[in-house]
Structures are given as C-alpha cells and as structure tokens.
Write a protein that holds these residues in place. Structure first.
Motif, PDB file in Angstrom:
ATOM      1  N   ASP A 113      -3.975  -0.510  -6.898  1.00 21.27           N
ATOM      2  CA  ASP A 113      -4.032  -1.771  -6.161  1.00 21.27           C
ATOM      3  C   ASP A 113      -4.905  -2.794  -6.876  1.00 21.27           C
ATOM      4  O   ASP A 113      -4.697  -4.003  -6.736  1.00 21.27           O
ATOM      5  CB  ASP A 113      -4.583  -1.538  -4.744  1.00 21.27           C
ATOM      6  CG  ASP A 113      -3.576  -0.842  -3.831  1.00 21.27           C
ATOM      7  OD1 ASP A 113      -2.378  -0.831  -4.170  1.00 21.27           O
ATOM      8  OD2 ASP A 113      -4.001  -0.316  -2.779  1.00 21.27           O
ATOM      9  N   ALA A 165      -5.961   8.891  -2.817  1.00 21.48           N
ATOM     10  CA  ALA A 165      -6.378   7.605  -2.257  1.00 21.48           C
ATOM     11  C   ALA A 165      -7.190   6.808  -3.271  1.00 21.48           C
ATOM     12  O   ALA A 165      -7.070   5.577  -3.359  1.00 21.48           O
ATOM     13  CB  ALA A 165      -7.192   7.823  -0.977  1.00 21.48           C
ATOM     14  N   PRO A 222       0.799  -1.228   0.000  1.00 24.66           N
ATOM     15  CA  PRO A 222       0.000   0.000   0.000  1.00 24.66           C
ATOM     16  C   PRO A 222       0.830   1.276   0.000  1.00 24.66           C
ATOM     17  O   PRO A 222       0.470   2.250  -0.648  1.00 24.66           O
ATOM     18  CB  PRO A 222      -0.829  -0.131   1.276  1.00 24.66           C
ATOM     19  CG  PRO A 222      -0.898  -1.606   1.551  1.00 24.66           C
ATOM     20  CD  PRO A 222       0.416  -2.148   1.081  1.00 24.66           C
ATOM     21  N   SER A 228       1.889   1.943  -3.514  1.00 21.93           N
ATOM     22  CA  SER A 228       0.817   2.379  -4.397  1.00 21.93           C
ATOM     23  C   SER A 228       0.412   3.811  -4.089  1.00 21.93           C
ATOM     24  O   SER A 228       0.080   4.578  -4.991  1.00 21.93           O
ATOM     25  CB  SER A 228      -0.390   1.446  -4.292  1.00 21.93           C
ATOM     26  OG  SER A 228      -0.971   1.504  -3.012  1.00 21.93           O
ATOM     27  N   ALA A 229       0.442   4.206  -2.805  1.00 23.17           N
ATOM     28  CA  ALA A 229       0.114   5.584  -2.450  1.00 23.17           C
ATOM     29  C   ALA A 229       1.143   6.545  -3.030  1.00 23.17           C
ATOM     30  O   ALA A 229       0.789   7.601  -3.578  1.00 23.17           O
ATOM     31  CB  ALA A 229       0.038   5.727  -0.931  1.00 23.17           C
ATOM     32  N   SER A 245      -4.764   5.424  -5.756  1.00 27.54           N
ATOM     33  CA  SER A 245      -4.052   4.320  -5.115  1.00 27.54           C
ATOM     34  C   SER A 245      -4.901   3.050  -5.129  1.00 27.54           C
ATOM     35  O   SER A 245      -4.390   1.945  -5.387  1.00 27.54           O
ATOM     36  CB  SER A 245      -3.687   4.699  -3.677  1.00 27.54           C
ATOM     37  OG  SER A 245      -3.029   3.638  -3.024  1.00 27.54           O
ATOM     38  N   GLU A 246      -6.186   3.189  -4.881  1.00 25.68           N
ATOM     39  CA  GLU A 246      -7.096   2.037  -4.919  1.00 25.68           C
ATOM     40  C   GLU A 246      -7.130   1.413  -6.310  1.00 25.68           C
ATOM     41  O   GLU A 246      -7.106   0.182  -6.455  1.00 25.68           O
ATOM     42  CB  GLU A 246      -8.501   2.487  -4.510  1.00 25.68           C
ATOM     43  CG  GLU A 246      -9.595   1.446  -4.689  1.00 25.68           C
ATOM     44  CD  GLU A 246      -9.521   0.294  -3.700  1.00 25.68           C
ATOM     45  OE1 GLU A 246     -10.129  -0.764  -3.974  1.00 25.68           O
ATOM     46  OE2 GLU A 246      -8.851   0.436  -2.656  1.00 25.68           O
ATOM     47  N   SER A 252       3.059   5.922  -5.623  1.00 29.34           N
ATOM     48  CA  SER A 252       2.908   5.880  -7.080  1.00 29.34           C
ATOM     49  C   SER A 252       1.726   6.722  -7.525  1.00 29.34           C
ATOM     50  O   SER A 252       1.785   7.387  -8.562  1.00 29.34           O
ATOM     51  CB  SER A 252       2.720   4.432  -7.545  1.00 29.34           C
ATOM     52  OG  SER A 252       3.848   3.645  -7.235  1.00 29.34           O
ATOM     53  N   ALA A 253       0.634   6.689  -6.740  1.00 32.41           N
ATOM     54  CA  ALA A 253      -0.557   7.468  -7.083  1.00 32.41           C
ATOM     55  C   ALA A 253      -0.243   8.954  -7.093  1.00 32.41           C
ATOM     56  O   ALA A 253      -0.620   9.683  -8.020  1.00 32.41           O
ATOM     57  CB  ALA A 253      -1.679   7.160  -6.097  1.00 32.41           C
ATOM     58  N   ARG A 254       0.443   9.422  -6.073  1.00 38.22           N
ATOM     59  CA  ARG A 254       0.748  10.849  -6.006  1.00 38.22           C
ATOM     60  C   ARG A 254       1.732  11.247  -7.111  1.00 38.22           C
ATOM     61  O   ARG A 254       1.575  12.314  -7.723  1.00 38.22           O
ATOM     62  CB  ARG A 254       1.307  11.193  -4.631  1.00 38.22           C
ATOM     63  CG  ARG A 254       1.466  12.685  -4.392  1.00 38.22           C
ATOM     64  CD  ARG A 254       1.556  13.008  -2.929  1.00 38.22           C
ATOM     65  NE  ARG A 254       0.277  12.843  -2.259  1.00 38.22           N
ATOM     66  CZ  ARG A 254      -0.690  13.754  -2.272  1.00 38.22           C
ATOM     67  NH1 ARG A 254      -0.527  14.885  -2.952  1.00 38.22           N
ATOM     68  NH2 ARG A 254      -1.808  13.548  -1.635  1.00 38.22           N
TER      69      ARG A 254
END
Length: 365
Positions: free
Chosen positions: A324, A317, A39, A42-43, A320-321, A45-47
């Motif tokens: 995932d 978020a 997690p 991924s957080a 990120s989901e 990577s999302a940002r």
C-alpha cells in the motif's frame, strides 16, 4: 534473482490542486473501489507474494522457551509459544534463525545443549522443519515444503574466546555469531585476536552479526571481513533510540558492504503498532537500499510485539502495508527472502575462496 517476478505496475491517479473556492464546495462521496483494487487486492497480493517469496525470519527465541515447558506440541498448535507450525505456515514463514541463549557461567556447554535441542526439535517434526547449514539447503527445504532452520545467532561468549571452539560449533551447525559483548570486540574496535576471529568466521562460512556492536567495532569488521555482515534485530536509530538500533551511518555502511539489517517486530525497538515496523522498514530501505533490509520476528524472545504482529501470522498484513505504501514487488521479495539468501551465499562464496588461501588459524586470545 531468477525467481523474482516482474514488478507490479502501480496505478495512481493524478488530481489537480484544490482551489480555495473548491474547498468550500460540498464534497462528493468517495467512489467505491473497483473490484480487484484497494486493500483487498493488496492483501491478496501480499499473500500471493509470500507464497512465492516467504519470510526468512532473522531471530526466533524458541530454543530458550521450550526448555521451560513441561510438554509441547508444535505441530497441532502450542499456546505456550509464539512460533508453532500452524502459525508459521499461516504467516508463510520459509526460514528461521534460532537464537541460542547461553548461561553466563557455562557459555560453551549451554551453547552445545541448545544446538542439541535444535537437532532434537527438528527431528521431532520432520514434516514441518528441516535443518539448513547453507543457502542451498535453505532453498531445498523450502522446495520440499519445510521451514528451514538455521542455528544462530549465538552470543560470542559461546565460542569461549577460542578459535578451536568456534570451529567445533560451526561443525555442529552454528551459522551466525553476535560479536557484541566479546572481550575481543570492545567499544573501540577489534583486538588483534578479534580480527583473527572475524577472518576465521570468513574461512568457515559463519555470518557476523553486528547487533549491539559499537560504531568503531562495526567499522573495523567492515574493513577486515571479506563477507557481508548482518544486524539480526536492529531497527532504525533515527526513529527509535534503542541501543541495539542502527544509526544512519551504520545503515549506509551496511548497504555499501552488501549486508542486511533485519528489522525486528519488537515494540521496544520499533514501536507499538504494525505501521511503526513499516516505518522502520521504509527508513532502512531508503538509507541502506532495498538490498539491505529484512525481517526479524523476535518471537519467543520475551519481547512485547507491536499490535498486529503478535506472532508470525501478522506477516501478510505487514507486507500488505508495504505494498500500500508503494513498495514494488521486487523490493518486497528481497525483504522477505532474497536478501538473507544473498548474504548466506555471499558468506559461502567467501569461505570457499578463503580456504584456498589459508588454513585454520592457530591464534590465541
């Protein structure tokens, strides 16, 4: 798109099926994730992805909220709204479509007042906001560290059943018009004047919004329009029966016609939790294709928002989901920025081509 990066390579372990005997054996504790995975990764990577491909938000109701306030300051943070500049920056929003709210007894005048308000608000915060009337101006605002503001969607009543009024609104900056509710876009399709309205929108370079339109109306728009259409605030009807949500047939047709469904962060339309919004995004992507899905915050519209998406700071978020869930980075980049930009460019290219072939329509309702 030229600015898309290579897809992230997902590393998934493949295990053997458990036998009945193995299920009875004591389970070993799950290994701790390796540094840089799981997690937290991924957080991050999302940002990182959002800073390269920020969110183009399809519906913001700020213009309807600000007139109700005695005073506001969007730059330092404003608790009375959901889309002040600090939260937009934290959520990495790159563009906003500002919805117009028109008064039923004076739709044209109130639309003009809302456009005037949009100009005044942007002028008040030049370091944070920039008006954009095209895809290139949207990209330019982003390149200069500003949040691009596109005026619209506006209800069709704002045009007053007049092609001349439609042209005037476009000249003043309106770029998206919602057809539902117009007498020339009834449940059984488009009237002849309605078809002329759509053709004139094509000629001007105005985006057609089909949110809330009947299936027959949508089908007729797809037949008449040479430019892609959008749904500015529609989830998947297969998952939630809200009247503004889109059926699988409509989503498939939208994908075939190069349009985009902007899935809303609305508890009534998509569900009470962030995962529900992700479910709708999954469904639209599966049915219409990765090139036909986008995001619509619905902030400052009066809607209740899903848990985890109370304002635009929840976008990282949500991304990120999706990562995932196995979304490739290229698909997420289309979702956040690329698909809306493509529609804007498609509408502009159609306008240039149409203006070579026809002048302003003189049709009347």
């Amino acid at each position: 798109m030229a600015d898309l990066q290579d897809e992230l390579t997902a590393t998934t372990g493949v295990g053997e099926l458990d036998s009945p005997a193995a299920l009875d054996e004591p389970r070993l504790p799950e290994p701790e994730p390796e540094p840089g995975t799981g997690p937290a990764r991924s957080a991050a990577s999302a940002r990182d992805l959002l800073h390269r491909h920020p969110v183009a938000d399809g519906c913001c109701g700020l213009l309807g909220t600000l007139p109700t306030l005695p005073w506001y300051d969007l730059e330092t943070g404003e608790h009375a709204v959901e889309t002040d500049l600090p939260r937009l920056r934290e959520g990495v929003t790159g563009a906003l479509m500002w919805a117009l709210e028109t008064a039923p007894d004076r739709p044209v005048t109130s639309a003009l007042e809302q456009i005037d308000l949009a100009n005044n608000v942007v002028a008040r915060y030049p370091e944070g906001l920039r008006l954009a009337r095209s895809a290139s101006e949207t990209a330019d605002a982003r390149a200069h560290g500003r949040i691009a503001v596109l005026v619209g969607p506006a209800p069709a009543t704002a045009a007053g059943d007049s092609l001349g009024t439609l042209r005037a609104l476009h000249h003043l900056g309106l770029r998206v018009l919602t057809l539902s509710g117009a007498p020339w876009a009834p449940q059984d399709g488009l009237t002849r004047f309605g078809e002329e309205m759509v053709r004139e929108m094509n000629r001007l370079g105005m985006v057609v919004d089909l949110t809330g339109s009947a299936p027959a109306t949508c089908a007729r728009v797809f037949a008449v329009s040479k430019a892609p259409a959008i749904l500015t605030r529609s989830g998947a009807g297969a998952l939630n029966s809200h009247p503004d949500n889109a059926s699988d047939d409509l989503l498939a047709a939208l994908g075939e016609n190069r349009g985009v469904c902007l899935v809303p962060c609305s508890a009534a339309r998509t569900g009470p939790a962030l995962r529900d919004v992700a479910d709708h995004l999954d469904h639209v992507r599966r049915v219409a294709g990765p090139g036909a899905v986008g995001l619509s915050g619905m902030y400052d519209t009066g809607d209740t928002h899903p848990e985890g998406l109370a304002d635009s700071t929840g976008y990282p978020a949500l991304i990120s989901e999706l990562l995932d869930r196995g979304w490739p980075e290229t698909d997420v980049a289309l979702l956040t920025w690329g698909n809306v930009q493509r529609v804007l460019r498609g509408v502009e290219f159609t306008a240039r081509d149409t203006r070579r072939r026809r002048g302003p329509s003189a049709a009347t309702c």
